[in-house]
Design an enzyme around this catalytic site. Sequence first.
Site, short mmCIF file in Angstrom:
data_model
loop_
_atom_site.label_atom_id
_atom_site.label_comp_id
_atom_site.label_asym_id
_atom_site.label_seq_id
_atom_site.Cartn_x
_atom_site.Cartn_y
_atom_site.Cartn_z
N GLY A 157 3.00 44.98 52.35
CA GLY A 157 4.38 44.55 52.09
C GLY A 157 5.22 45.75 51.65
NE ARG A 158 9.94 43.47 48.77
CZ ARG A 158 9.90 42.16 48.96
NH1 ARG A 158 10.41 41.65 50.05
NH2 ARG A 158 9.37 41.36 48.07
CB ILE A 159 4.84 47.68 46.54
CG1 ILE A 159 5.97 46.96 45.79
CG2 ILE A 159 4.20 48.74 45.65
CD1 ILE A 159 5.53 46.12 44.59
CB THR A 240 0.05 49.11 41.24
OG1 THR A 240 0.12 49.04 42.67
CG2 THR A 240 -0.22 50.52 40.80
NE ARG A 242 0.90 39.63 38.84
CZ ARG A 242 1.96 40.43 38.82
NH1 ARG A 242 1.80 41.74 38.86
NH2 ARG A 242 3.17 39.94 38.75
CD GLU A 271 -1.81 42.70 32.90
OE1 GLU A 271 -2.44 43.41 33.72
OE2 GLU A 271 -0.57 42.73 32.78
CG HIS A 289 1.53 45.18 34.16
ND1 HIS A 289 1.05 43.90 34.30
CD2 HIS A 289 2.43 45.33 35.17
CE1 HIS A 289 1.60 43.31 35.34
NE2 HIS A 289 2.45 44.16 35.90
N GLY A 291 4.17 49.59 36.16
CA GLY A 291 4.68 49.81 37.53
C GLY A 291 6.20 49.80 37.62
C1 DGY Z 1 6.04 42.28 38.76
O1 DGY Z 1 7.28 42.31 38.79
O2 DGY Z 1 5.39 41.44 39.36
C2 DGY Z 1 5.33 43.35 37.97
O3 DGY Z 1 4.02 43.09 37.77
C3 DGY Z 1 6.04 43.63 36.66
O4 DGY Z 1 7.22 44.26 36.98
#
Ligand code: DGY
Length: 323
Positions: A157-159, A240, A242, A271, A289, A291
Site C-alpha cells: 500500500g501507500r507506506i 512498522t 502492527r 504494546e 511506536h 512511525g
Molecule cells: C497509525 O496511524 O495507524 C499509526 O500506528 C499511528 O500513527
Amino acid sequence: MNKPKVVVTRKWPAEVETQLKALYDVQLNETDRPMSTEALKLAMQSADALLPTVTDPITADIIGVANRRVKIIGNFGVGYNNIDINAAKEQDIIVTNTPHVLTECTADIAMLLLLMSARRASEAERMIQNGHWTGWGPTQLVGQKVTGKTLGLIGFGRIAQAMARKAHHGFGMNILFYAPSAPEQAIVDELQAIRCETIEALLSEAHFVSLHCPGGPATKHLINEQRLKLMRPSAHLINTARGDVVDSNALIKALKAGWIAGAGLDVFEGEPNINPGFLELANVTLLPHIGSASEETRVAMGNRVLQNLSAFFAGHEPNDRVA
Ligand code: DGY
C-alpha cells in the site's frame, strides 16, 4: 444552534485542539491518560462524535452501549484495528481514519529501522553509553551493507510504496513485494519491482523484509516460526505495521538462534508491554511506536479528523470513511 458535542480520548497537538474548541463543544483529555471502558461508554452516551486513537480499544461492548448518542467515530490514526468495525456497521456508526498524511514519516521510520538494524546502530550506541567502547577496530560492530541489496515488502500500500521509493531511488535496492491485489503498473515500473506469488518466496529471497499489512485477526502471526526459518541467516525483519503481525516468541527464538541477523521494531504485540525476551537481545532495535511522530504529521492527522467531522456535521460523506 448548539455546537455538536465531541469527546477526544487523548491529548492532541495544541493547534488542532484550538480548532476543536472553536468549532465544537469539546471534551479534551489534558492528562493524556487513556480512558477506561466505563469512560468510553459514557462518552458514547453523551457525545455526537468520539475521537479515539489507535491505543483505544473501541469494542463491540462499548459501541453497543445502551442509549448511545455517538454517530461518528473519527479515529486519529490510519490503522483502525482498535475499532470493532463490524459492530460499528451494525449500529450504523460512521468510522473514519487518517490516511495519506503519515505515509512518508512512517516509511522514514521503516527505513531508519532497516539502516539501524543492518548497521547495528542500537548496539553501537549502547556500547558508548555503557562506557564499553575502547576504540576503533577492524572487526568491531561489523554489520551489513544496505546499498544494492534486496528489500521485500509484505503488503504494498501507500507506506510500503513510499519506503520502496526511498530504498530504490536512494539506496539502489531491488524491490520485491507480496500483495493480495495488483498495484498500479506505473509504480511497479518506476521501481522495477517484482511481485512474489507467495510470502514464502519473498522471505527466502529478500535481504530485508518490511511488514506493511493491516493488523487484526486476518494477519495475526503472519510471521511465525515456520516463516522465520525461511529467511536468510543474514536477513533483517522490520515491523512498522502492527505488533501482532509477528509472533514475538518466535521472533525472539529466531534472533537468539541466528535464523535471521536482526530485527527493527516500532510496534509490539500487547504494546506498551514489551516481551522481556526482546530486552535481552543485542540484535534488535526497538522504537516506541513513533512511525507518525513528527510535528507536521501529527498536526496533519488532527486536521484530517477535523475535515472528516466537518463533512459529517454538514451532512456530507466524510472523505476517509472506512465504515
Ligand atoms: C497509525 O496511524 O495507524 C499509526 O500506528 C499511528 O500513527
